[in-house]
Design a protein around this motif. Structure first.
Motif, mmCIF file in Angstrom:
data_model
loop_
_atom_site.group_PDB
_atom_site.id
_atom_site.type_symbol
_atom_site.label_atom_id
_atom_site.label_comp_id
_atom_site.label_asym_id
_atom_site.label_seq_id
_atom_site.Cartn_x
_atom_site.Cartn_y
_atom_site.Cartn_z
ATOM 1 N N ARG A 26 6.898 57.117 5.491
ATOM 2 C CA ARG A 26 7.267 58.498 5.787
ATOM 3 C C ARG A 26 6.084 59.224 6.409
ATOM 4 O O ARG A 26 4.936 58.989 6.019
ATOM 5 C CB ARG A 26 7.704 59.218 4.511
ATOM 6 C CG ARG A 26 8.970 58.639 3.890
ATOM 7 C CD ARG A 26 9.259 59.299 2.543
ATOM 8 N NE ARG A 26 10.501 58.794 1.951
ATOM 9 C CZ ARG A 26 10.578 57.719 1.176
ATOM 10 N NH1 ARG A 26 9.470 57.020 0.898
ATOM 11 N NH2 ARG A 26 11.731 57.330 0.681
ATOM 12 N N LYS A 28 4.601 63.174 7.896
ATOM 13 C CA LYS A 28 4.793 64.622 7.792
ATOM 14 C C LYS A 28 5.266 65.221 9.098
ATOM 15 O O LYS A 28 6.190 66.031 9.131
ATOM 16 C CB LYS A 28 3.492 65.293 7.350
ATOM 17 C CG LYS A 28 3.585 66.817 7.285
ATOM 18 C CD LYS A 28 2.338 67.443 6.688
ATOM 19 C CE LYS A 28 2.500 68.968 6.584
ATOM 20 N NZ LYS A 28 1.373 69.591 5.861
ATOM 21 N N ASP A 50 18.288 60.044 15.195
ATOM 22 C CA ASP A 50 18.357 61.280 14.431
ATOM 23 C C ASP A 50 19.618 61.304 13.568
ATOM 24 O O ASP A 50 20.692 60.871 14.002
ATOM 25 C CB ASP A 50 18.363 62.497 15.370
ATOM 26 C CG ASP A 50 17.121 62.554 16.238
ATOM 27 O OD1 ASP A 50 16.018 62.317 15.717
ATOM 28 O OD2 ASP A 50 17.261 62.834 17.445
ATOM 29 N N LYS A 55 19.455 65.243 7.825
ATOM 30 C CA LYS A 55 18.224 65.941 8.206
ATOM 31 C C LYS A 55 16.982 65.048 8.149
ATOM 32 O O LYS A 55 15.975 65.370 7.524
ATOM 33 C CB LYS A 55 18.026 67.188 7.342
ATOM 34 C CG LYS A 55 19.133 68.223 7.538
ATOM 35 C CD LYS A 55 18.873 69.491 6.741
ATOM 36 C CE LYS A 55 19.969 70.528 7.004
ATOM 37 N NZ LYS A 55 19.741 71.774 6.249
ATOM 38 N N PHE A 56 17.084 63.903 8.825
ATOM 39 C CA PHE A 56 15.895 63.076 8.993
ATOM 40 C C PHE A 56 15.999 62.308 10.305
ATOM 41 O O PHE A 56 17.081 62.162 10.881
ATOM 42 C CB PHE A 56 15.667 62.136 7.804
ATOM 43 C CG PHE A 56 16.648 60.993 7.691
ATOM 44 C CD1 PHE A 56 16.392 59.775 8.304
ATOM 45 C CD2 PHE A 56 17.812 61.134 6.958
ATOM 46 C CE1 PHE A 56 17.270 58.710 8.195
ATOM 47 C CE2 PHE A 56 18.705 60.080 6.832
ATOM 48 C CZ PHE A 56 18.438 58.865 7.445
ATOM 49 N N SER A 57 14.855 61.830 10.774
ATOM 50 C CA SER A 57 14.779 61.053 12.016
ATOM 51 C C SER A 57 13.951 59.797 11.779
ATOM 52 O O SER A 57 13.035 59.786 10.955
ATOM 53 C CB SER A 57 14.141 61.872 13.144
ATOM 54 O OG SER A 57 14.921 62.999 13.474
ATOM 55 N N LEU A 58 14.296 58.745 12.522
ATOM 56 C CA LEU A 58 13.576 57.484 12.462
ATOM 57 C C LEU A 58 12.974 57.177 13.818
ATOM 58 O O LEU A 58 13.622 57.367 14.848
ATOM 59 C CB LEU A 58 14.522 56.346 12.057
ATOM 60 C CG LEU A 58 15.339 56.536 10.777
ATOM 61 C CD1 LEU A 58 16.268 55.347 10.558
ATOM 62 C CD2 LEU A 58 14.429 56.733 9.570
ATOM 63 N N THR A 88 9.545 57.473 9.254
ATOM 64 C CA THR A 88 10.646 58.320 8.808
ATOM 65 C C THR A 88 10.155 59.744 8.647
ATOM 66 O O THR A 88 9.160 59.994 7.953
ATOM 67 C CB THR A 88 11.212 57.819 7.461
ATOM 68 O OG1 THR A 88 11.800 56.542 7.650
ATOM 69 C CG2 THR A 88 12.265 58.776 6.928
ATOM 70 N N HIS A 89 10.868 60.688 9.300
ATOM 71 C CA HIS A 89 10.509 62.099 9.191
ATOM 72 C C HIS A 89 11.659 62.874 8.577
ATOM 73 O O HIS A 89 12.760 62.930 9.129
ATOM 74 C CB HIS A 89 10.189 62.682 10.574
ATOM 75 C CG HIS A 89 10.020 64.174 10.551
ATOM 76 N ND1 HIS A 89 10.725 65.027 11.380
ATOM 77 C CD2 HIS A 89 9.232 64.969 9.777
ATOM 78 C CE1 HIS A 89 10.376 66.273 11.124
ATOM 79 N NE2 HIS A 89 9.471 66.261 10.161
ATOM 80 N N ASN A 90 11.401 63.448 7.409
ATOM 81 C CA ASN A 90 12.363 64.348 6.778
ATOM 82 C C ASN A 90 12.120 65.751 7.313
ATOM 83 O O ASN A 90 11.018 66.301 7.163
ATOM 84 C CB ASN A 90 12.205 64.308 5.258
ATOM 85 C CG ASN A 90 12.563 62.951 4.680
ATOM 86 O OD1 ASN A 90 13.686 62.504 4.786
ATOM 87 N ND2 ASN A 90 11.582 62.282 4.087
ATOM 88 N N TRP A 91 13.126 66.302 7.965
ATOM 89 C CA TRP A 91 12.974 67.546 8.701
ATOM 90 C C TRP A 91 12.416 68.661 7.801
ATOM 91 O O TRP A 91 12.841 68.847 6.662
ATOM 92 C CB TRP A 91 14.305 67.993 9.290
ATOM 93 C CG TRP A 91 14.867 67.012 10.295
ATOM 94 C CD1 TRP A 91 14.305 65.851 10.711
ATOM 95 C CD2 TRP A 91 16.107 67.122 10.982
ATOM 96 N NE1 TRP A 91 15.109 65.222 11.626
ATOM 97 C CE2 TRP A 91 16.225 65.978 11.814
ATOM 98 C CE3 TRP A 91 17.142 68.064 10.981
ATOM 99 C CZ2 TRP A 91 17.329 65.770 12.634
ATOM 100 C CZ3 TRP A 91 18.246 67.847 11.800
ATOM 101 C CH2 TRP A 91 18.338 66.719 12.624
ATOM 102 N N THR A 93 9.187 69.021 6.798
ATOM 103 C CA THR A 93 7.899 68.746 6.160
ATOM 104 C C THR A 93 6.730 69.199 7.035
ATOM 105 O O THR A 93 5.686 69.595 6.524
ATOM 106 C CB THR A 93 7.740 67.243 5.843
ATOM 107 O OG1 THR A 93 7.927 66.475 7.047
ATOM 108 C CG2 THR A 93 8.771 66.807 4.817
#
Length: 322
Positions: A26, A28, A50, A55-58, A88-91, A93
């Motif tokens: 993951r 930020k 996306d 609400k996350f993107s790879l 992995t980005h959790n929108w 952060t």
């Protein structure tokens, strides 16, 4: 207590299409992390996926190679090859000044260790990183081991840098590979049978370090090809055992998915993951922890299985498209 996976039931997974495909961590802020891996380390962004509902993107990256596998439409088959890194980005952060990932190397949340890059000329490679202002955790001249370095990515994840032997310099001197992913394990008597008998990997090398009181196990799918070295390939898993942890009933490593989050999983791919999952379930029953079982989660056509240390392993089809 012995491992429920110590005895091979019929046979371990032997599908020739099995590949240790990617490692997920993951991040930020992808606007910081993606340029680090592409511009400073030289990786190629293979694709982005996306998921607005969740609400996350790879982001999937790999080091450039002339033989990226491609489908009939000319698109890279991201899940059919080793050496892939998934960010992995959790929108949201990126906008939280208090947010940071767990890099897996800080107490009390140790577990995941690092990914390792290997190169034909480690001195030249480290010089390039220096010129690009990459942060070093350990330079070649530091410490006892003068043949390895560690750099840090924007989130503080450790990245090992090692060299491998070559006959002569060529135009691709700084030929980098995503060689292995390192995880700390509590008890090799439990972890090794799981990876060998349930997932079908094999131990390529065992390295005992009496001074440091630890042992390293390098695993992969299949044997090394003729002329291939352990460090010159991709898709290896390094399991690190610090002696004595197996005797402590209260000891456990942090799996990266419990808070605070950081490391996500390694992923194996093959032609028919559904058949593999059914076979594992039939052989080992309730001894296997699924999260979720094949095709039962929000994202279809895949499964997640847990190893004895509660690390996640994703299982996907090689033909999966972004």
């Amino acid at each position: 207590m012995s491992s429920p996976f110590s005895t091979v039931i019929e046979s371990a997974q032997t599908d020739a299409s099995l590949t240790l495909n990617h490692t997920c961590i993951r991040v930020k802020d992808p606007k910081v992390s993606v340029p680090f891996y592409t511009e400073k380390l030289g990786m190629t962004l293979l694709g982005q996926k996306d998921f607005p509902d969740m609400k996350f993107s790879l982001y999937f990256l790999a080091f450039p190679r002339p033989d990226f596998p491609k489908n009939s439409e000319g698109k890279v088959e991201v899940f059919s090859m080793p050496g892939v890194l998934e960010l992995t980005h959790n929108w949201g952060t990126e906008s939280d000044p208090e947010f940071s990932v767990s890099n897996g190397n800080t107490e009390p949340h140790r577990g995941y260790g690092h990914v390792c890059l290997t190169t034909k000329d480690i001195d030249a490679c480290c010089a390039v990183f220096e010129s690009k202002d990459v942060t070093f955790k350990k330079r070649l001249v530091d410490g006892r081991q003068k043949d390895i370095a560690f750099i840090l990515d924007p989130d503080g994840y450790w990245i090992e840098v090692c060299g491998y032997k070559y006959d002569q310099l060529d135009a691709n001197t700084h030929d980098l590979r995503l060689n292995h992913t390192m995880l700390r394990i509590k008890d090799p008597a439990k972890s090794l049978p799981f990876y060998e008998n349930v997932l079908g990997m094999r131990v390529l090398e065992k390295s005992v370090h009496e001074n440091g009181k630890f042992t390293l196990y390098f695993l992969a799918y299949g044997a090394l090809k003729a002329g291939e070295q352990k460090r010159s390939t991709q898709g290896l898993l390094e399991l690190t055992h610090n002696w004595g942890t197996e005797s402590d009933p209260d000891f456990a490593y942090h799996n990266g998915n419990d808070a605070p989050q950081g490391y996500g999983h390694v992923c194996i791919s093959l032609d028919d993951p559904e058949a593999m999952c059914k076979e594992i379930e039939a052989k080992y029953g309730d001894d296997i922890k699924w999260a979720p079982k094949y095709n039962q989660g929000k994202m279809k056509g895949l499964a997640f299985i847990r190893d004895p240390d509660n690390y996640s392993i994703e299982i996907v089809p090689r033909a999966l498209q972004l």
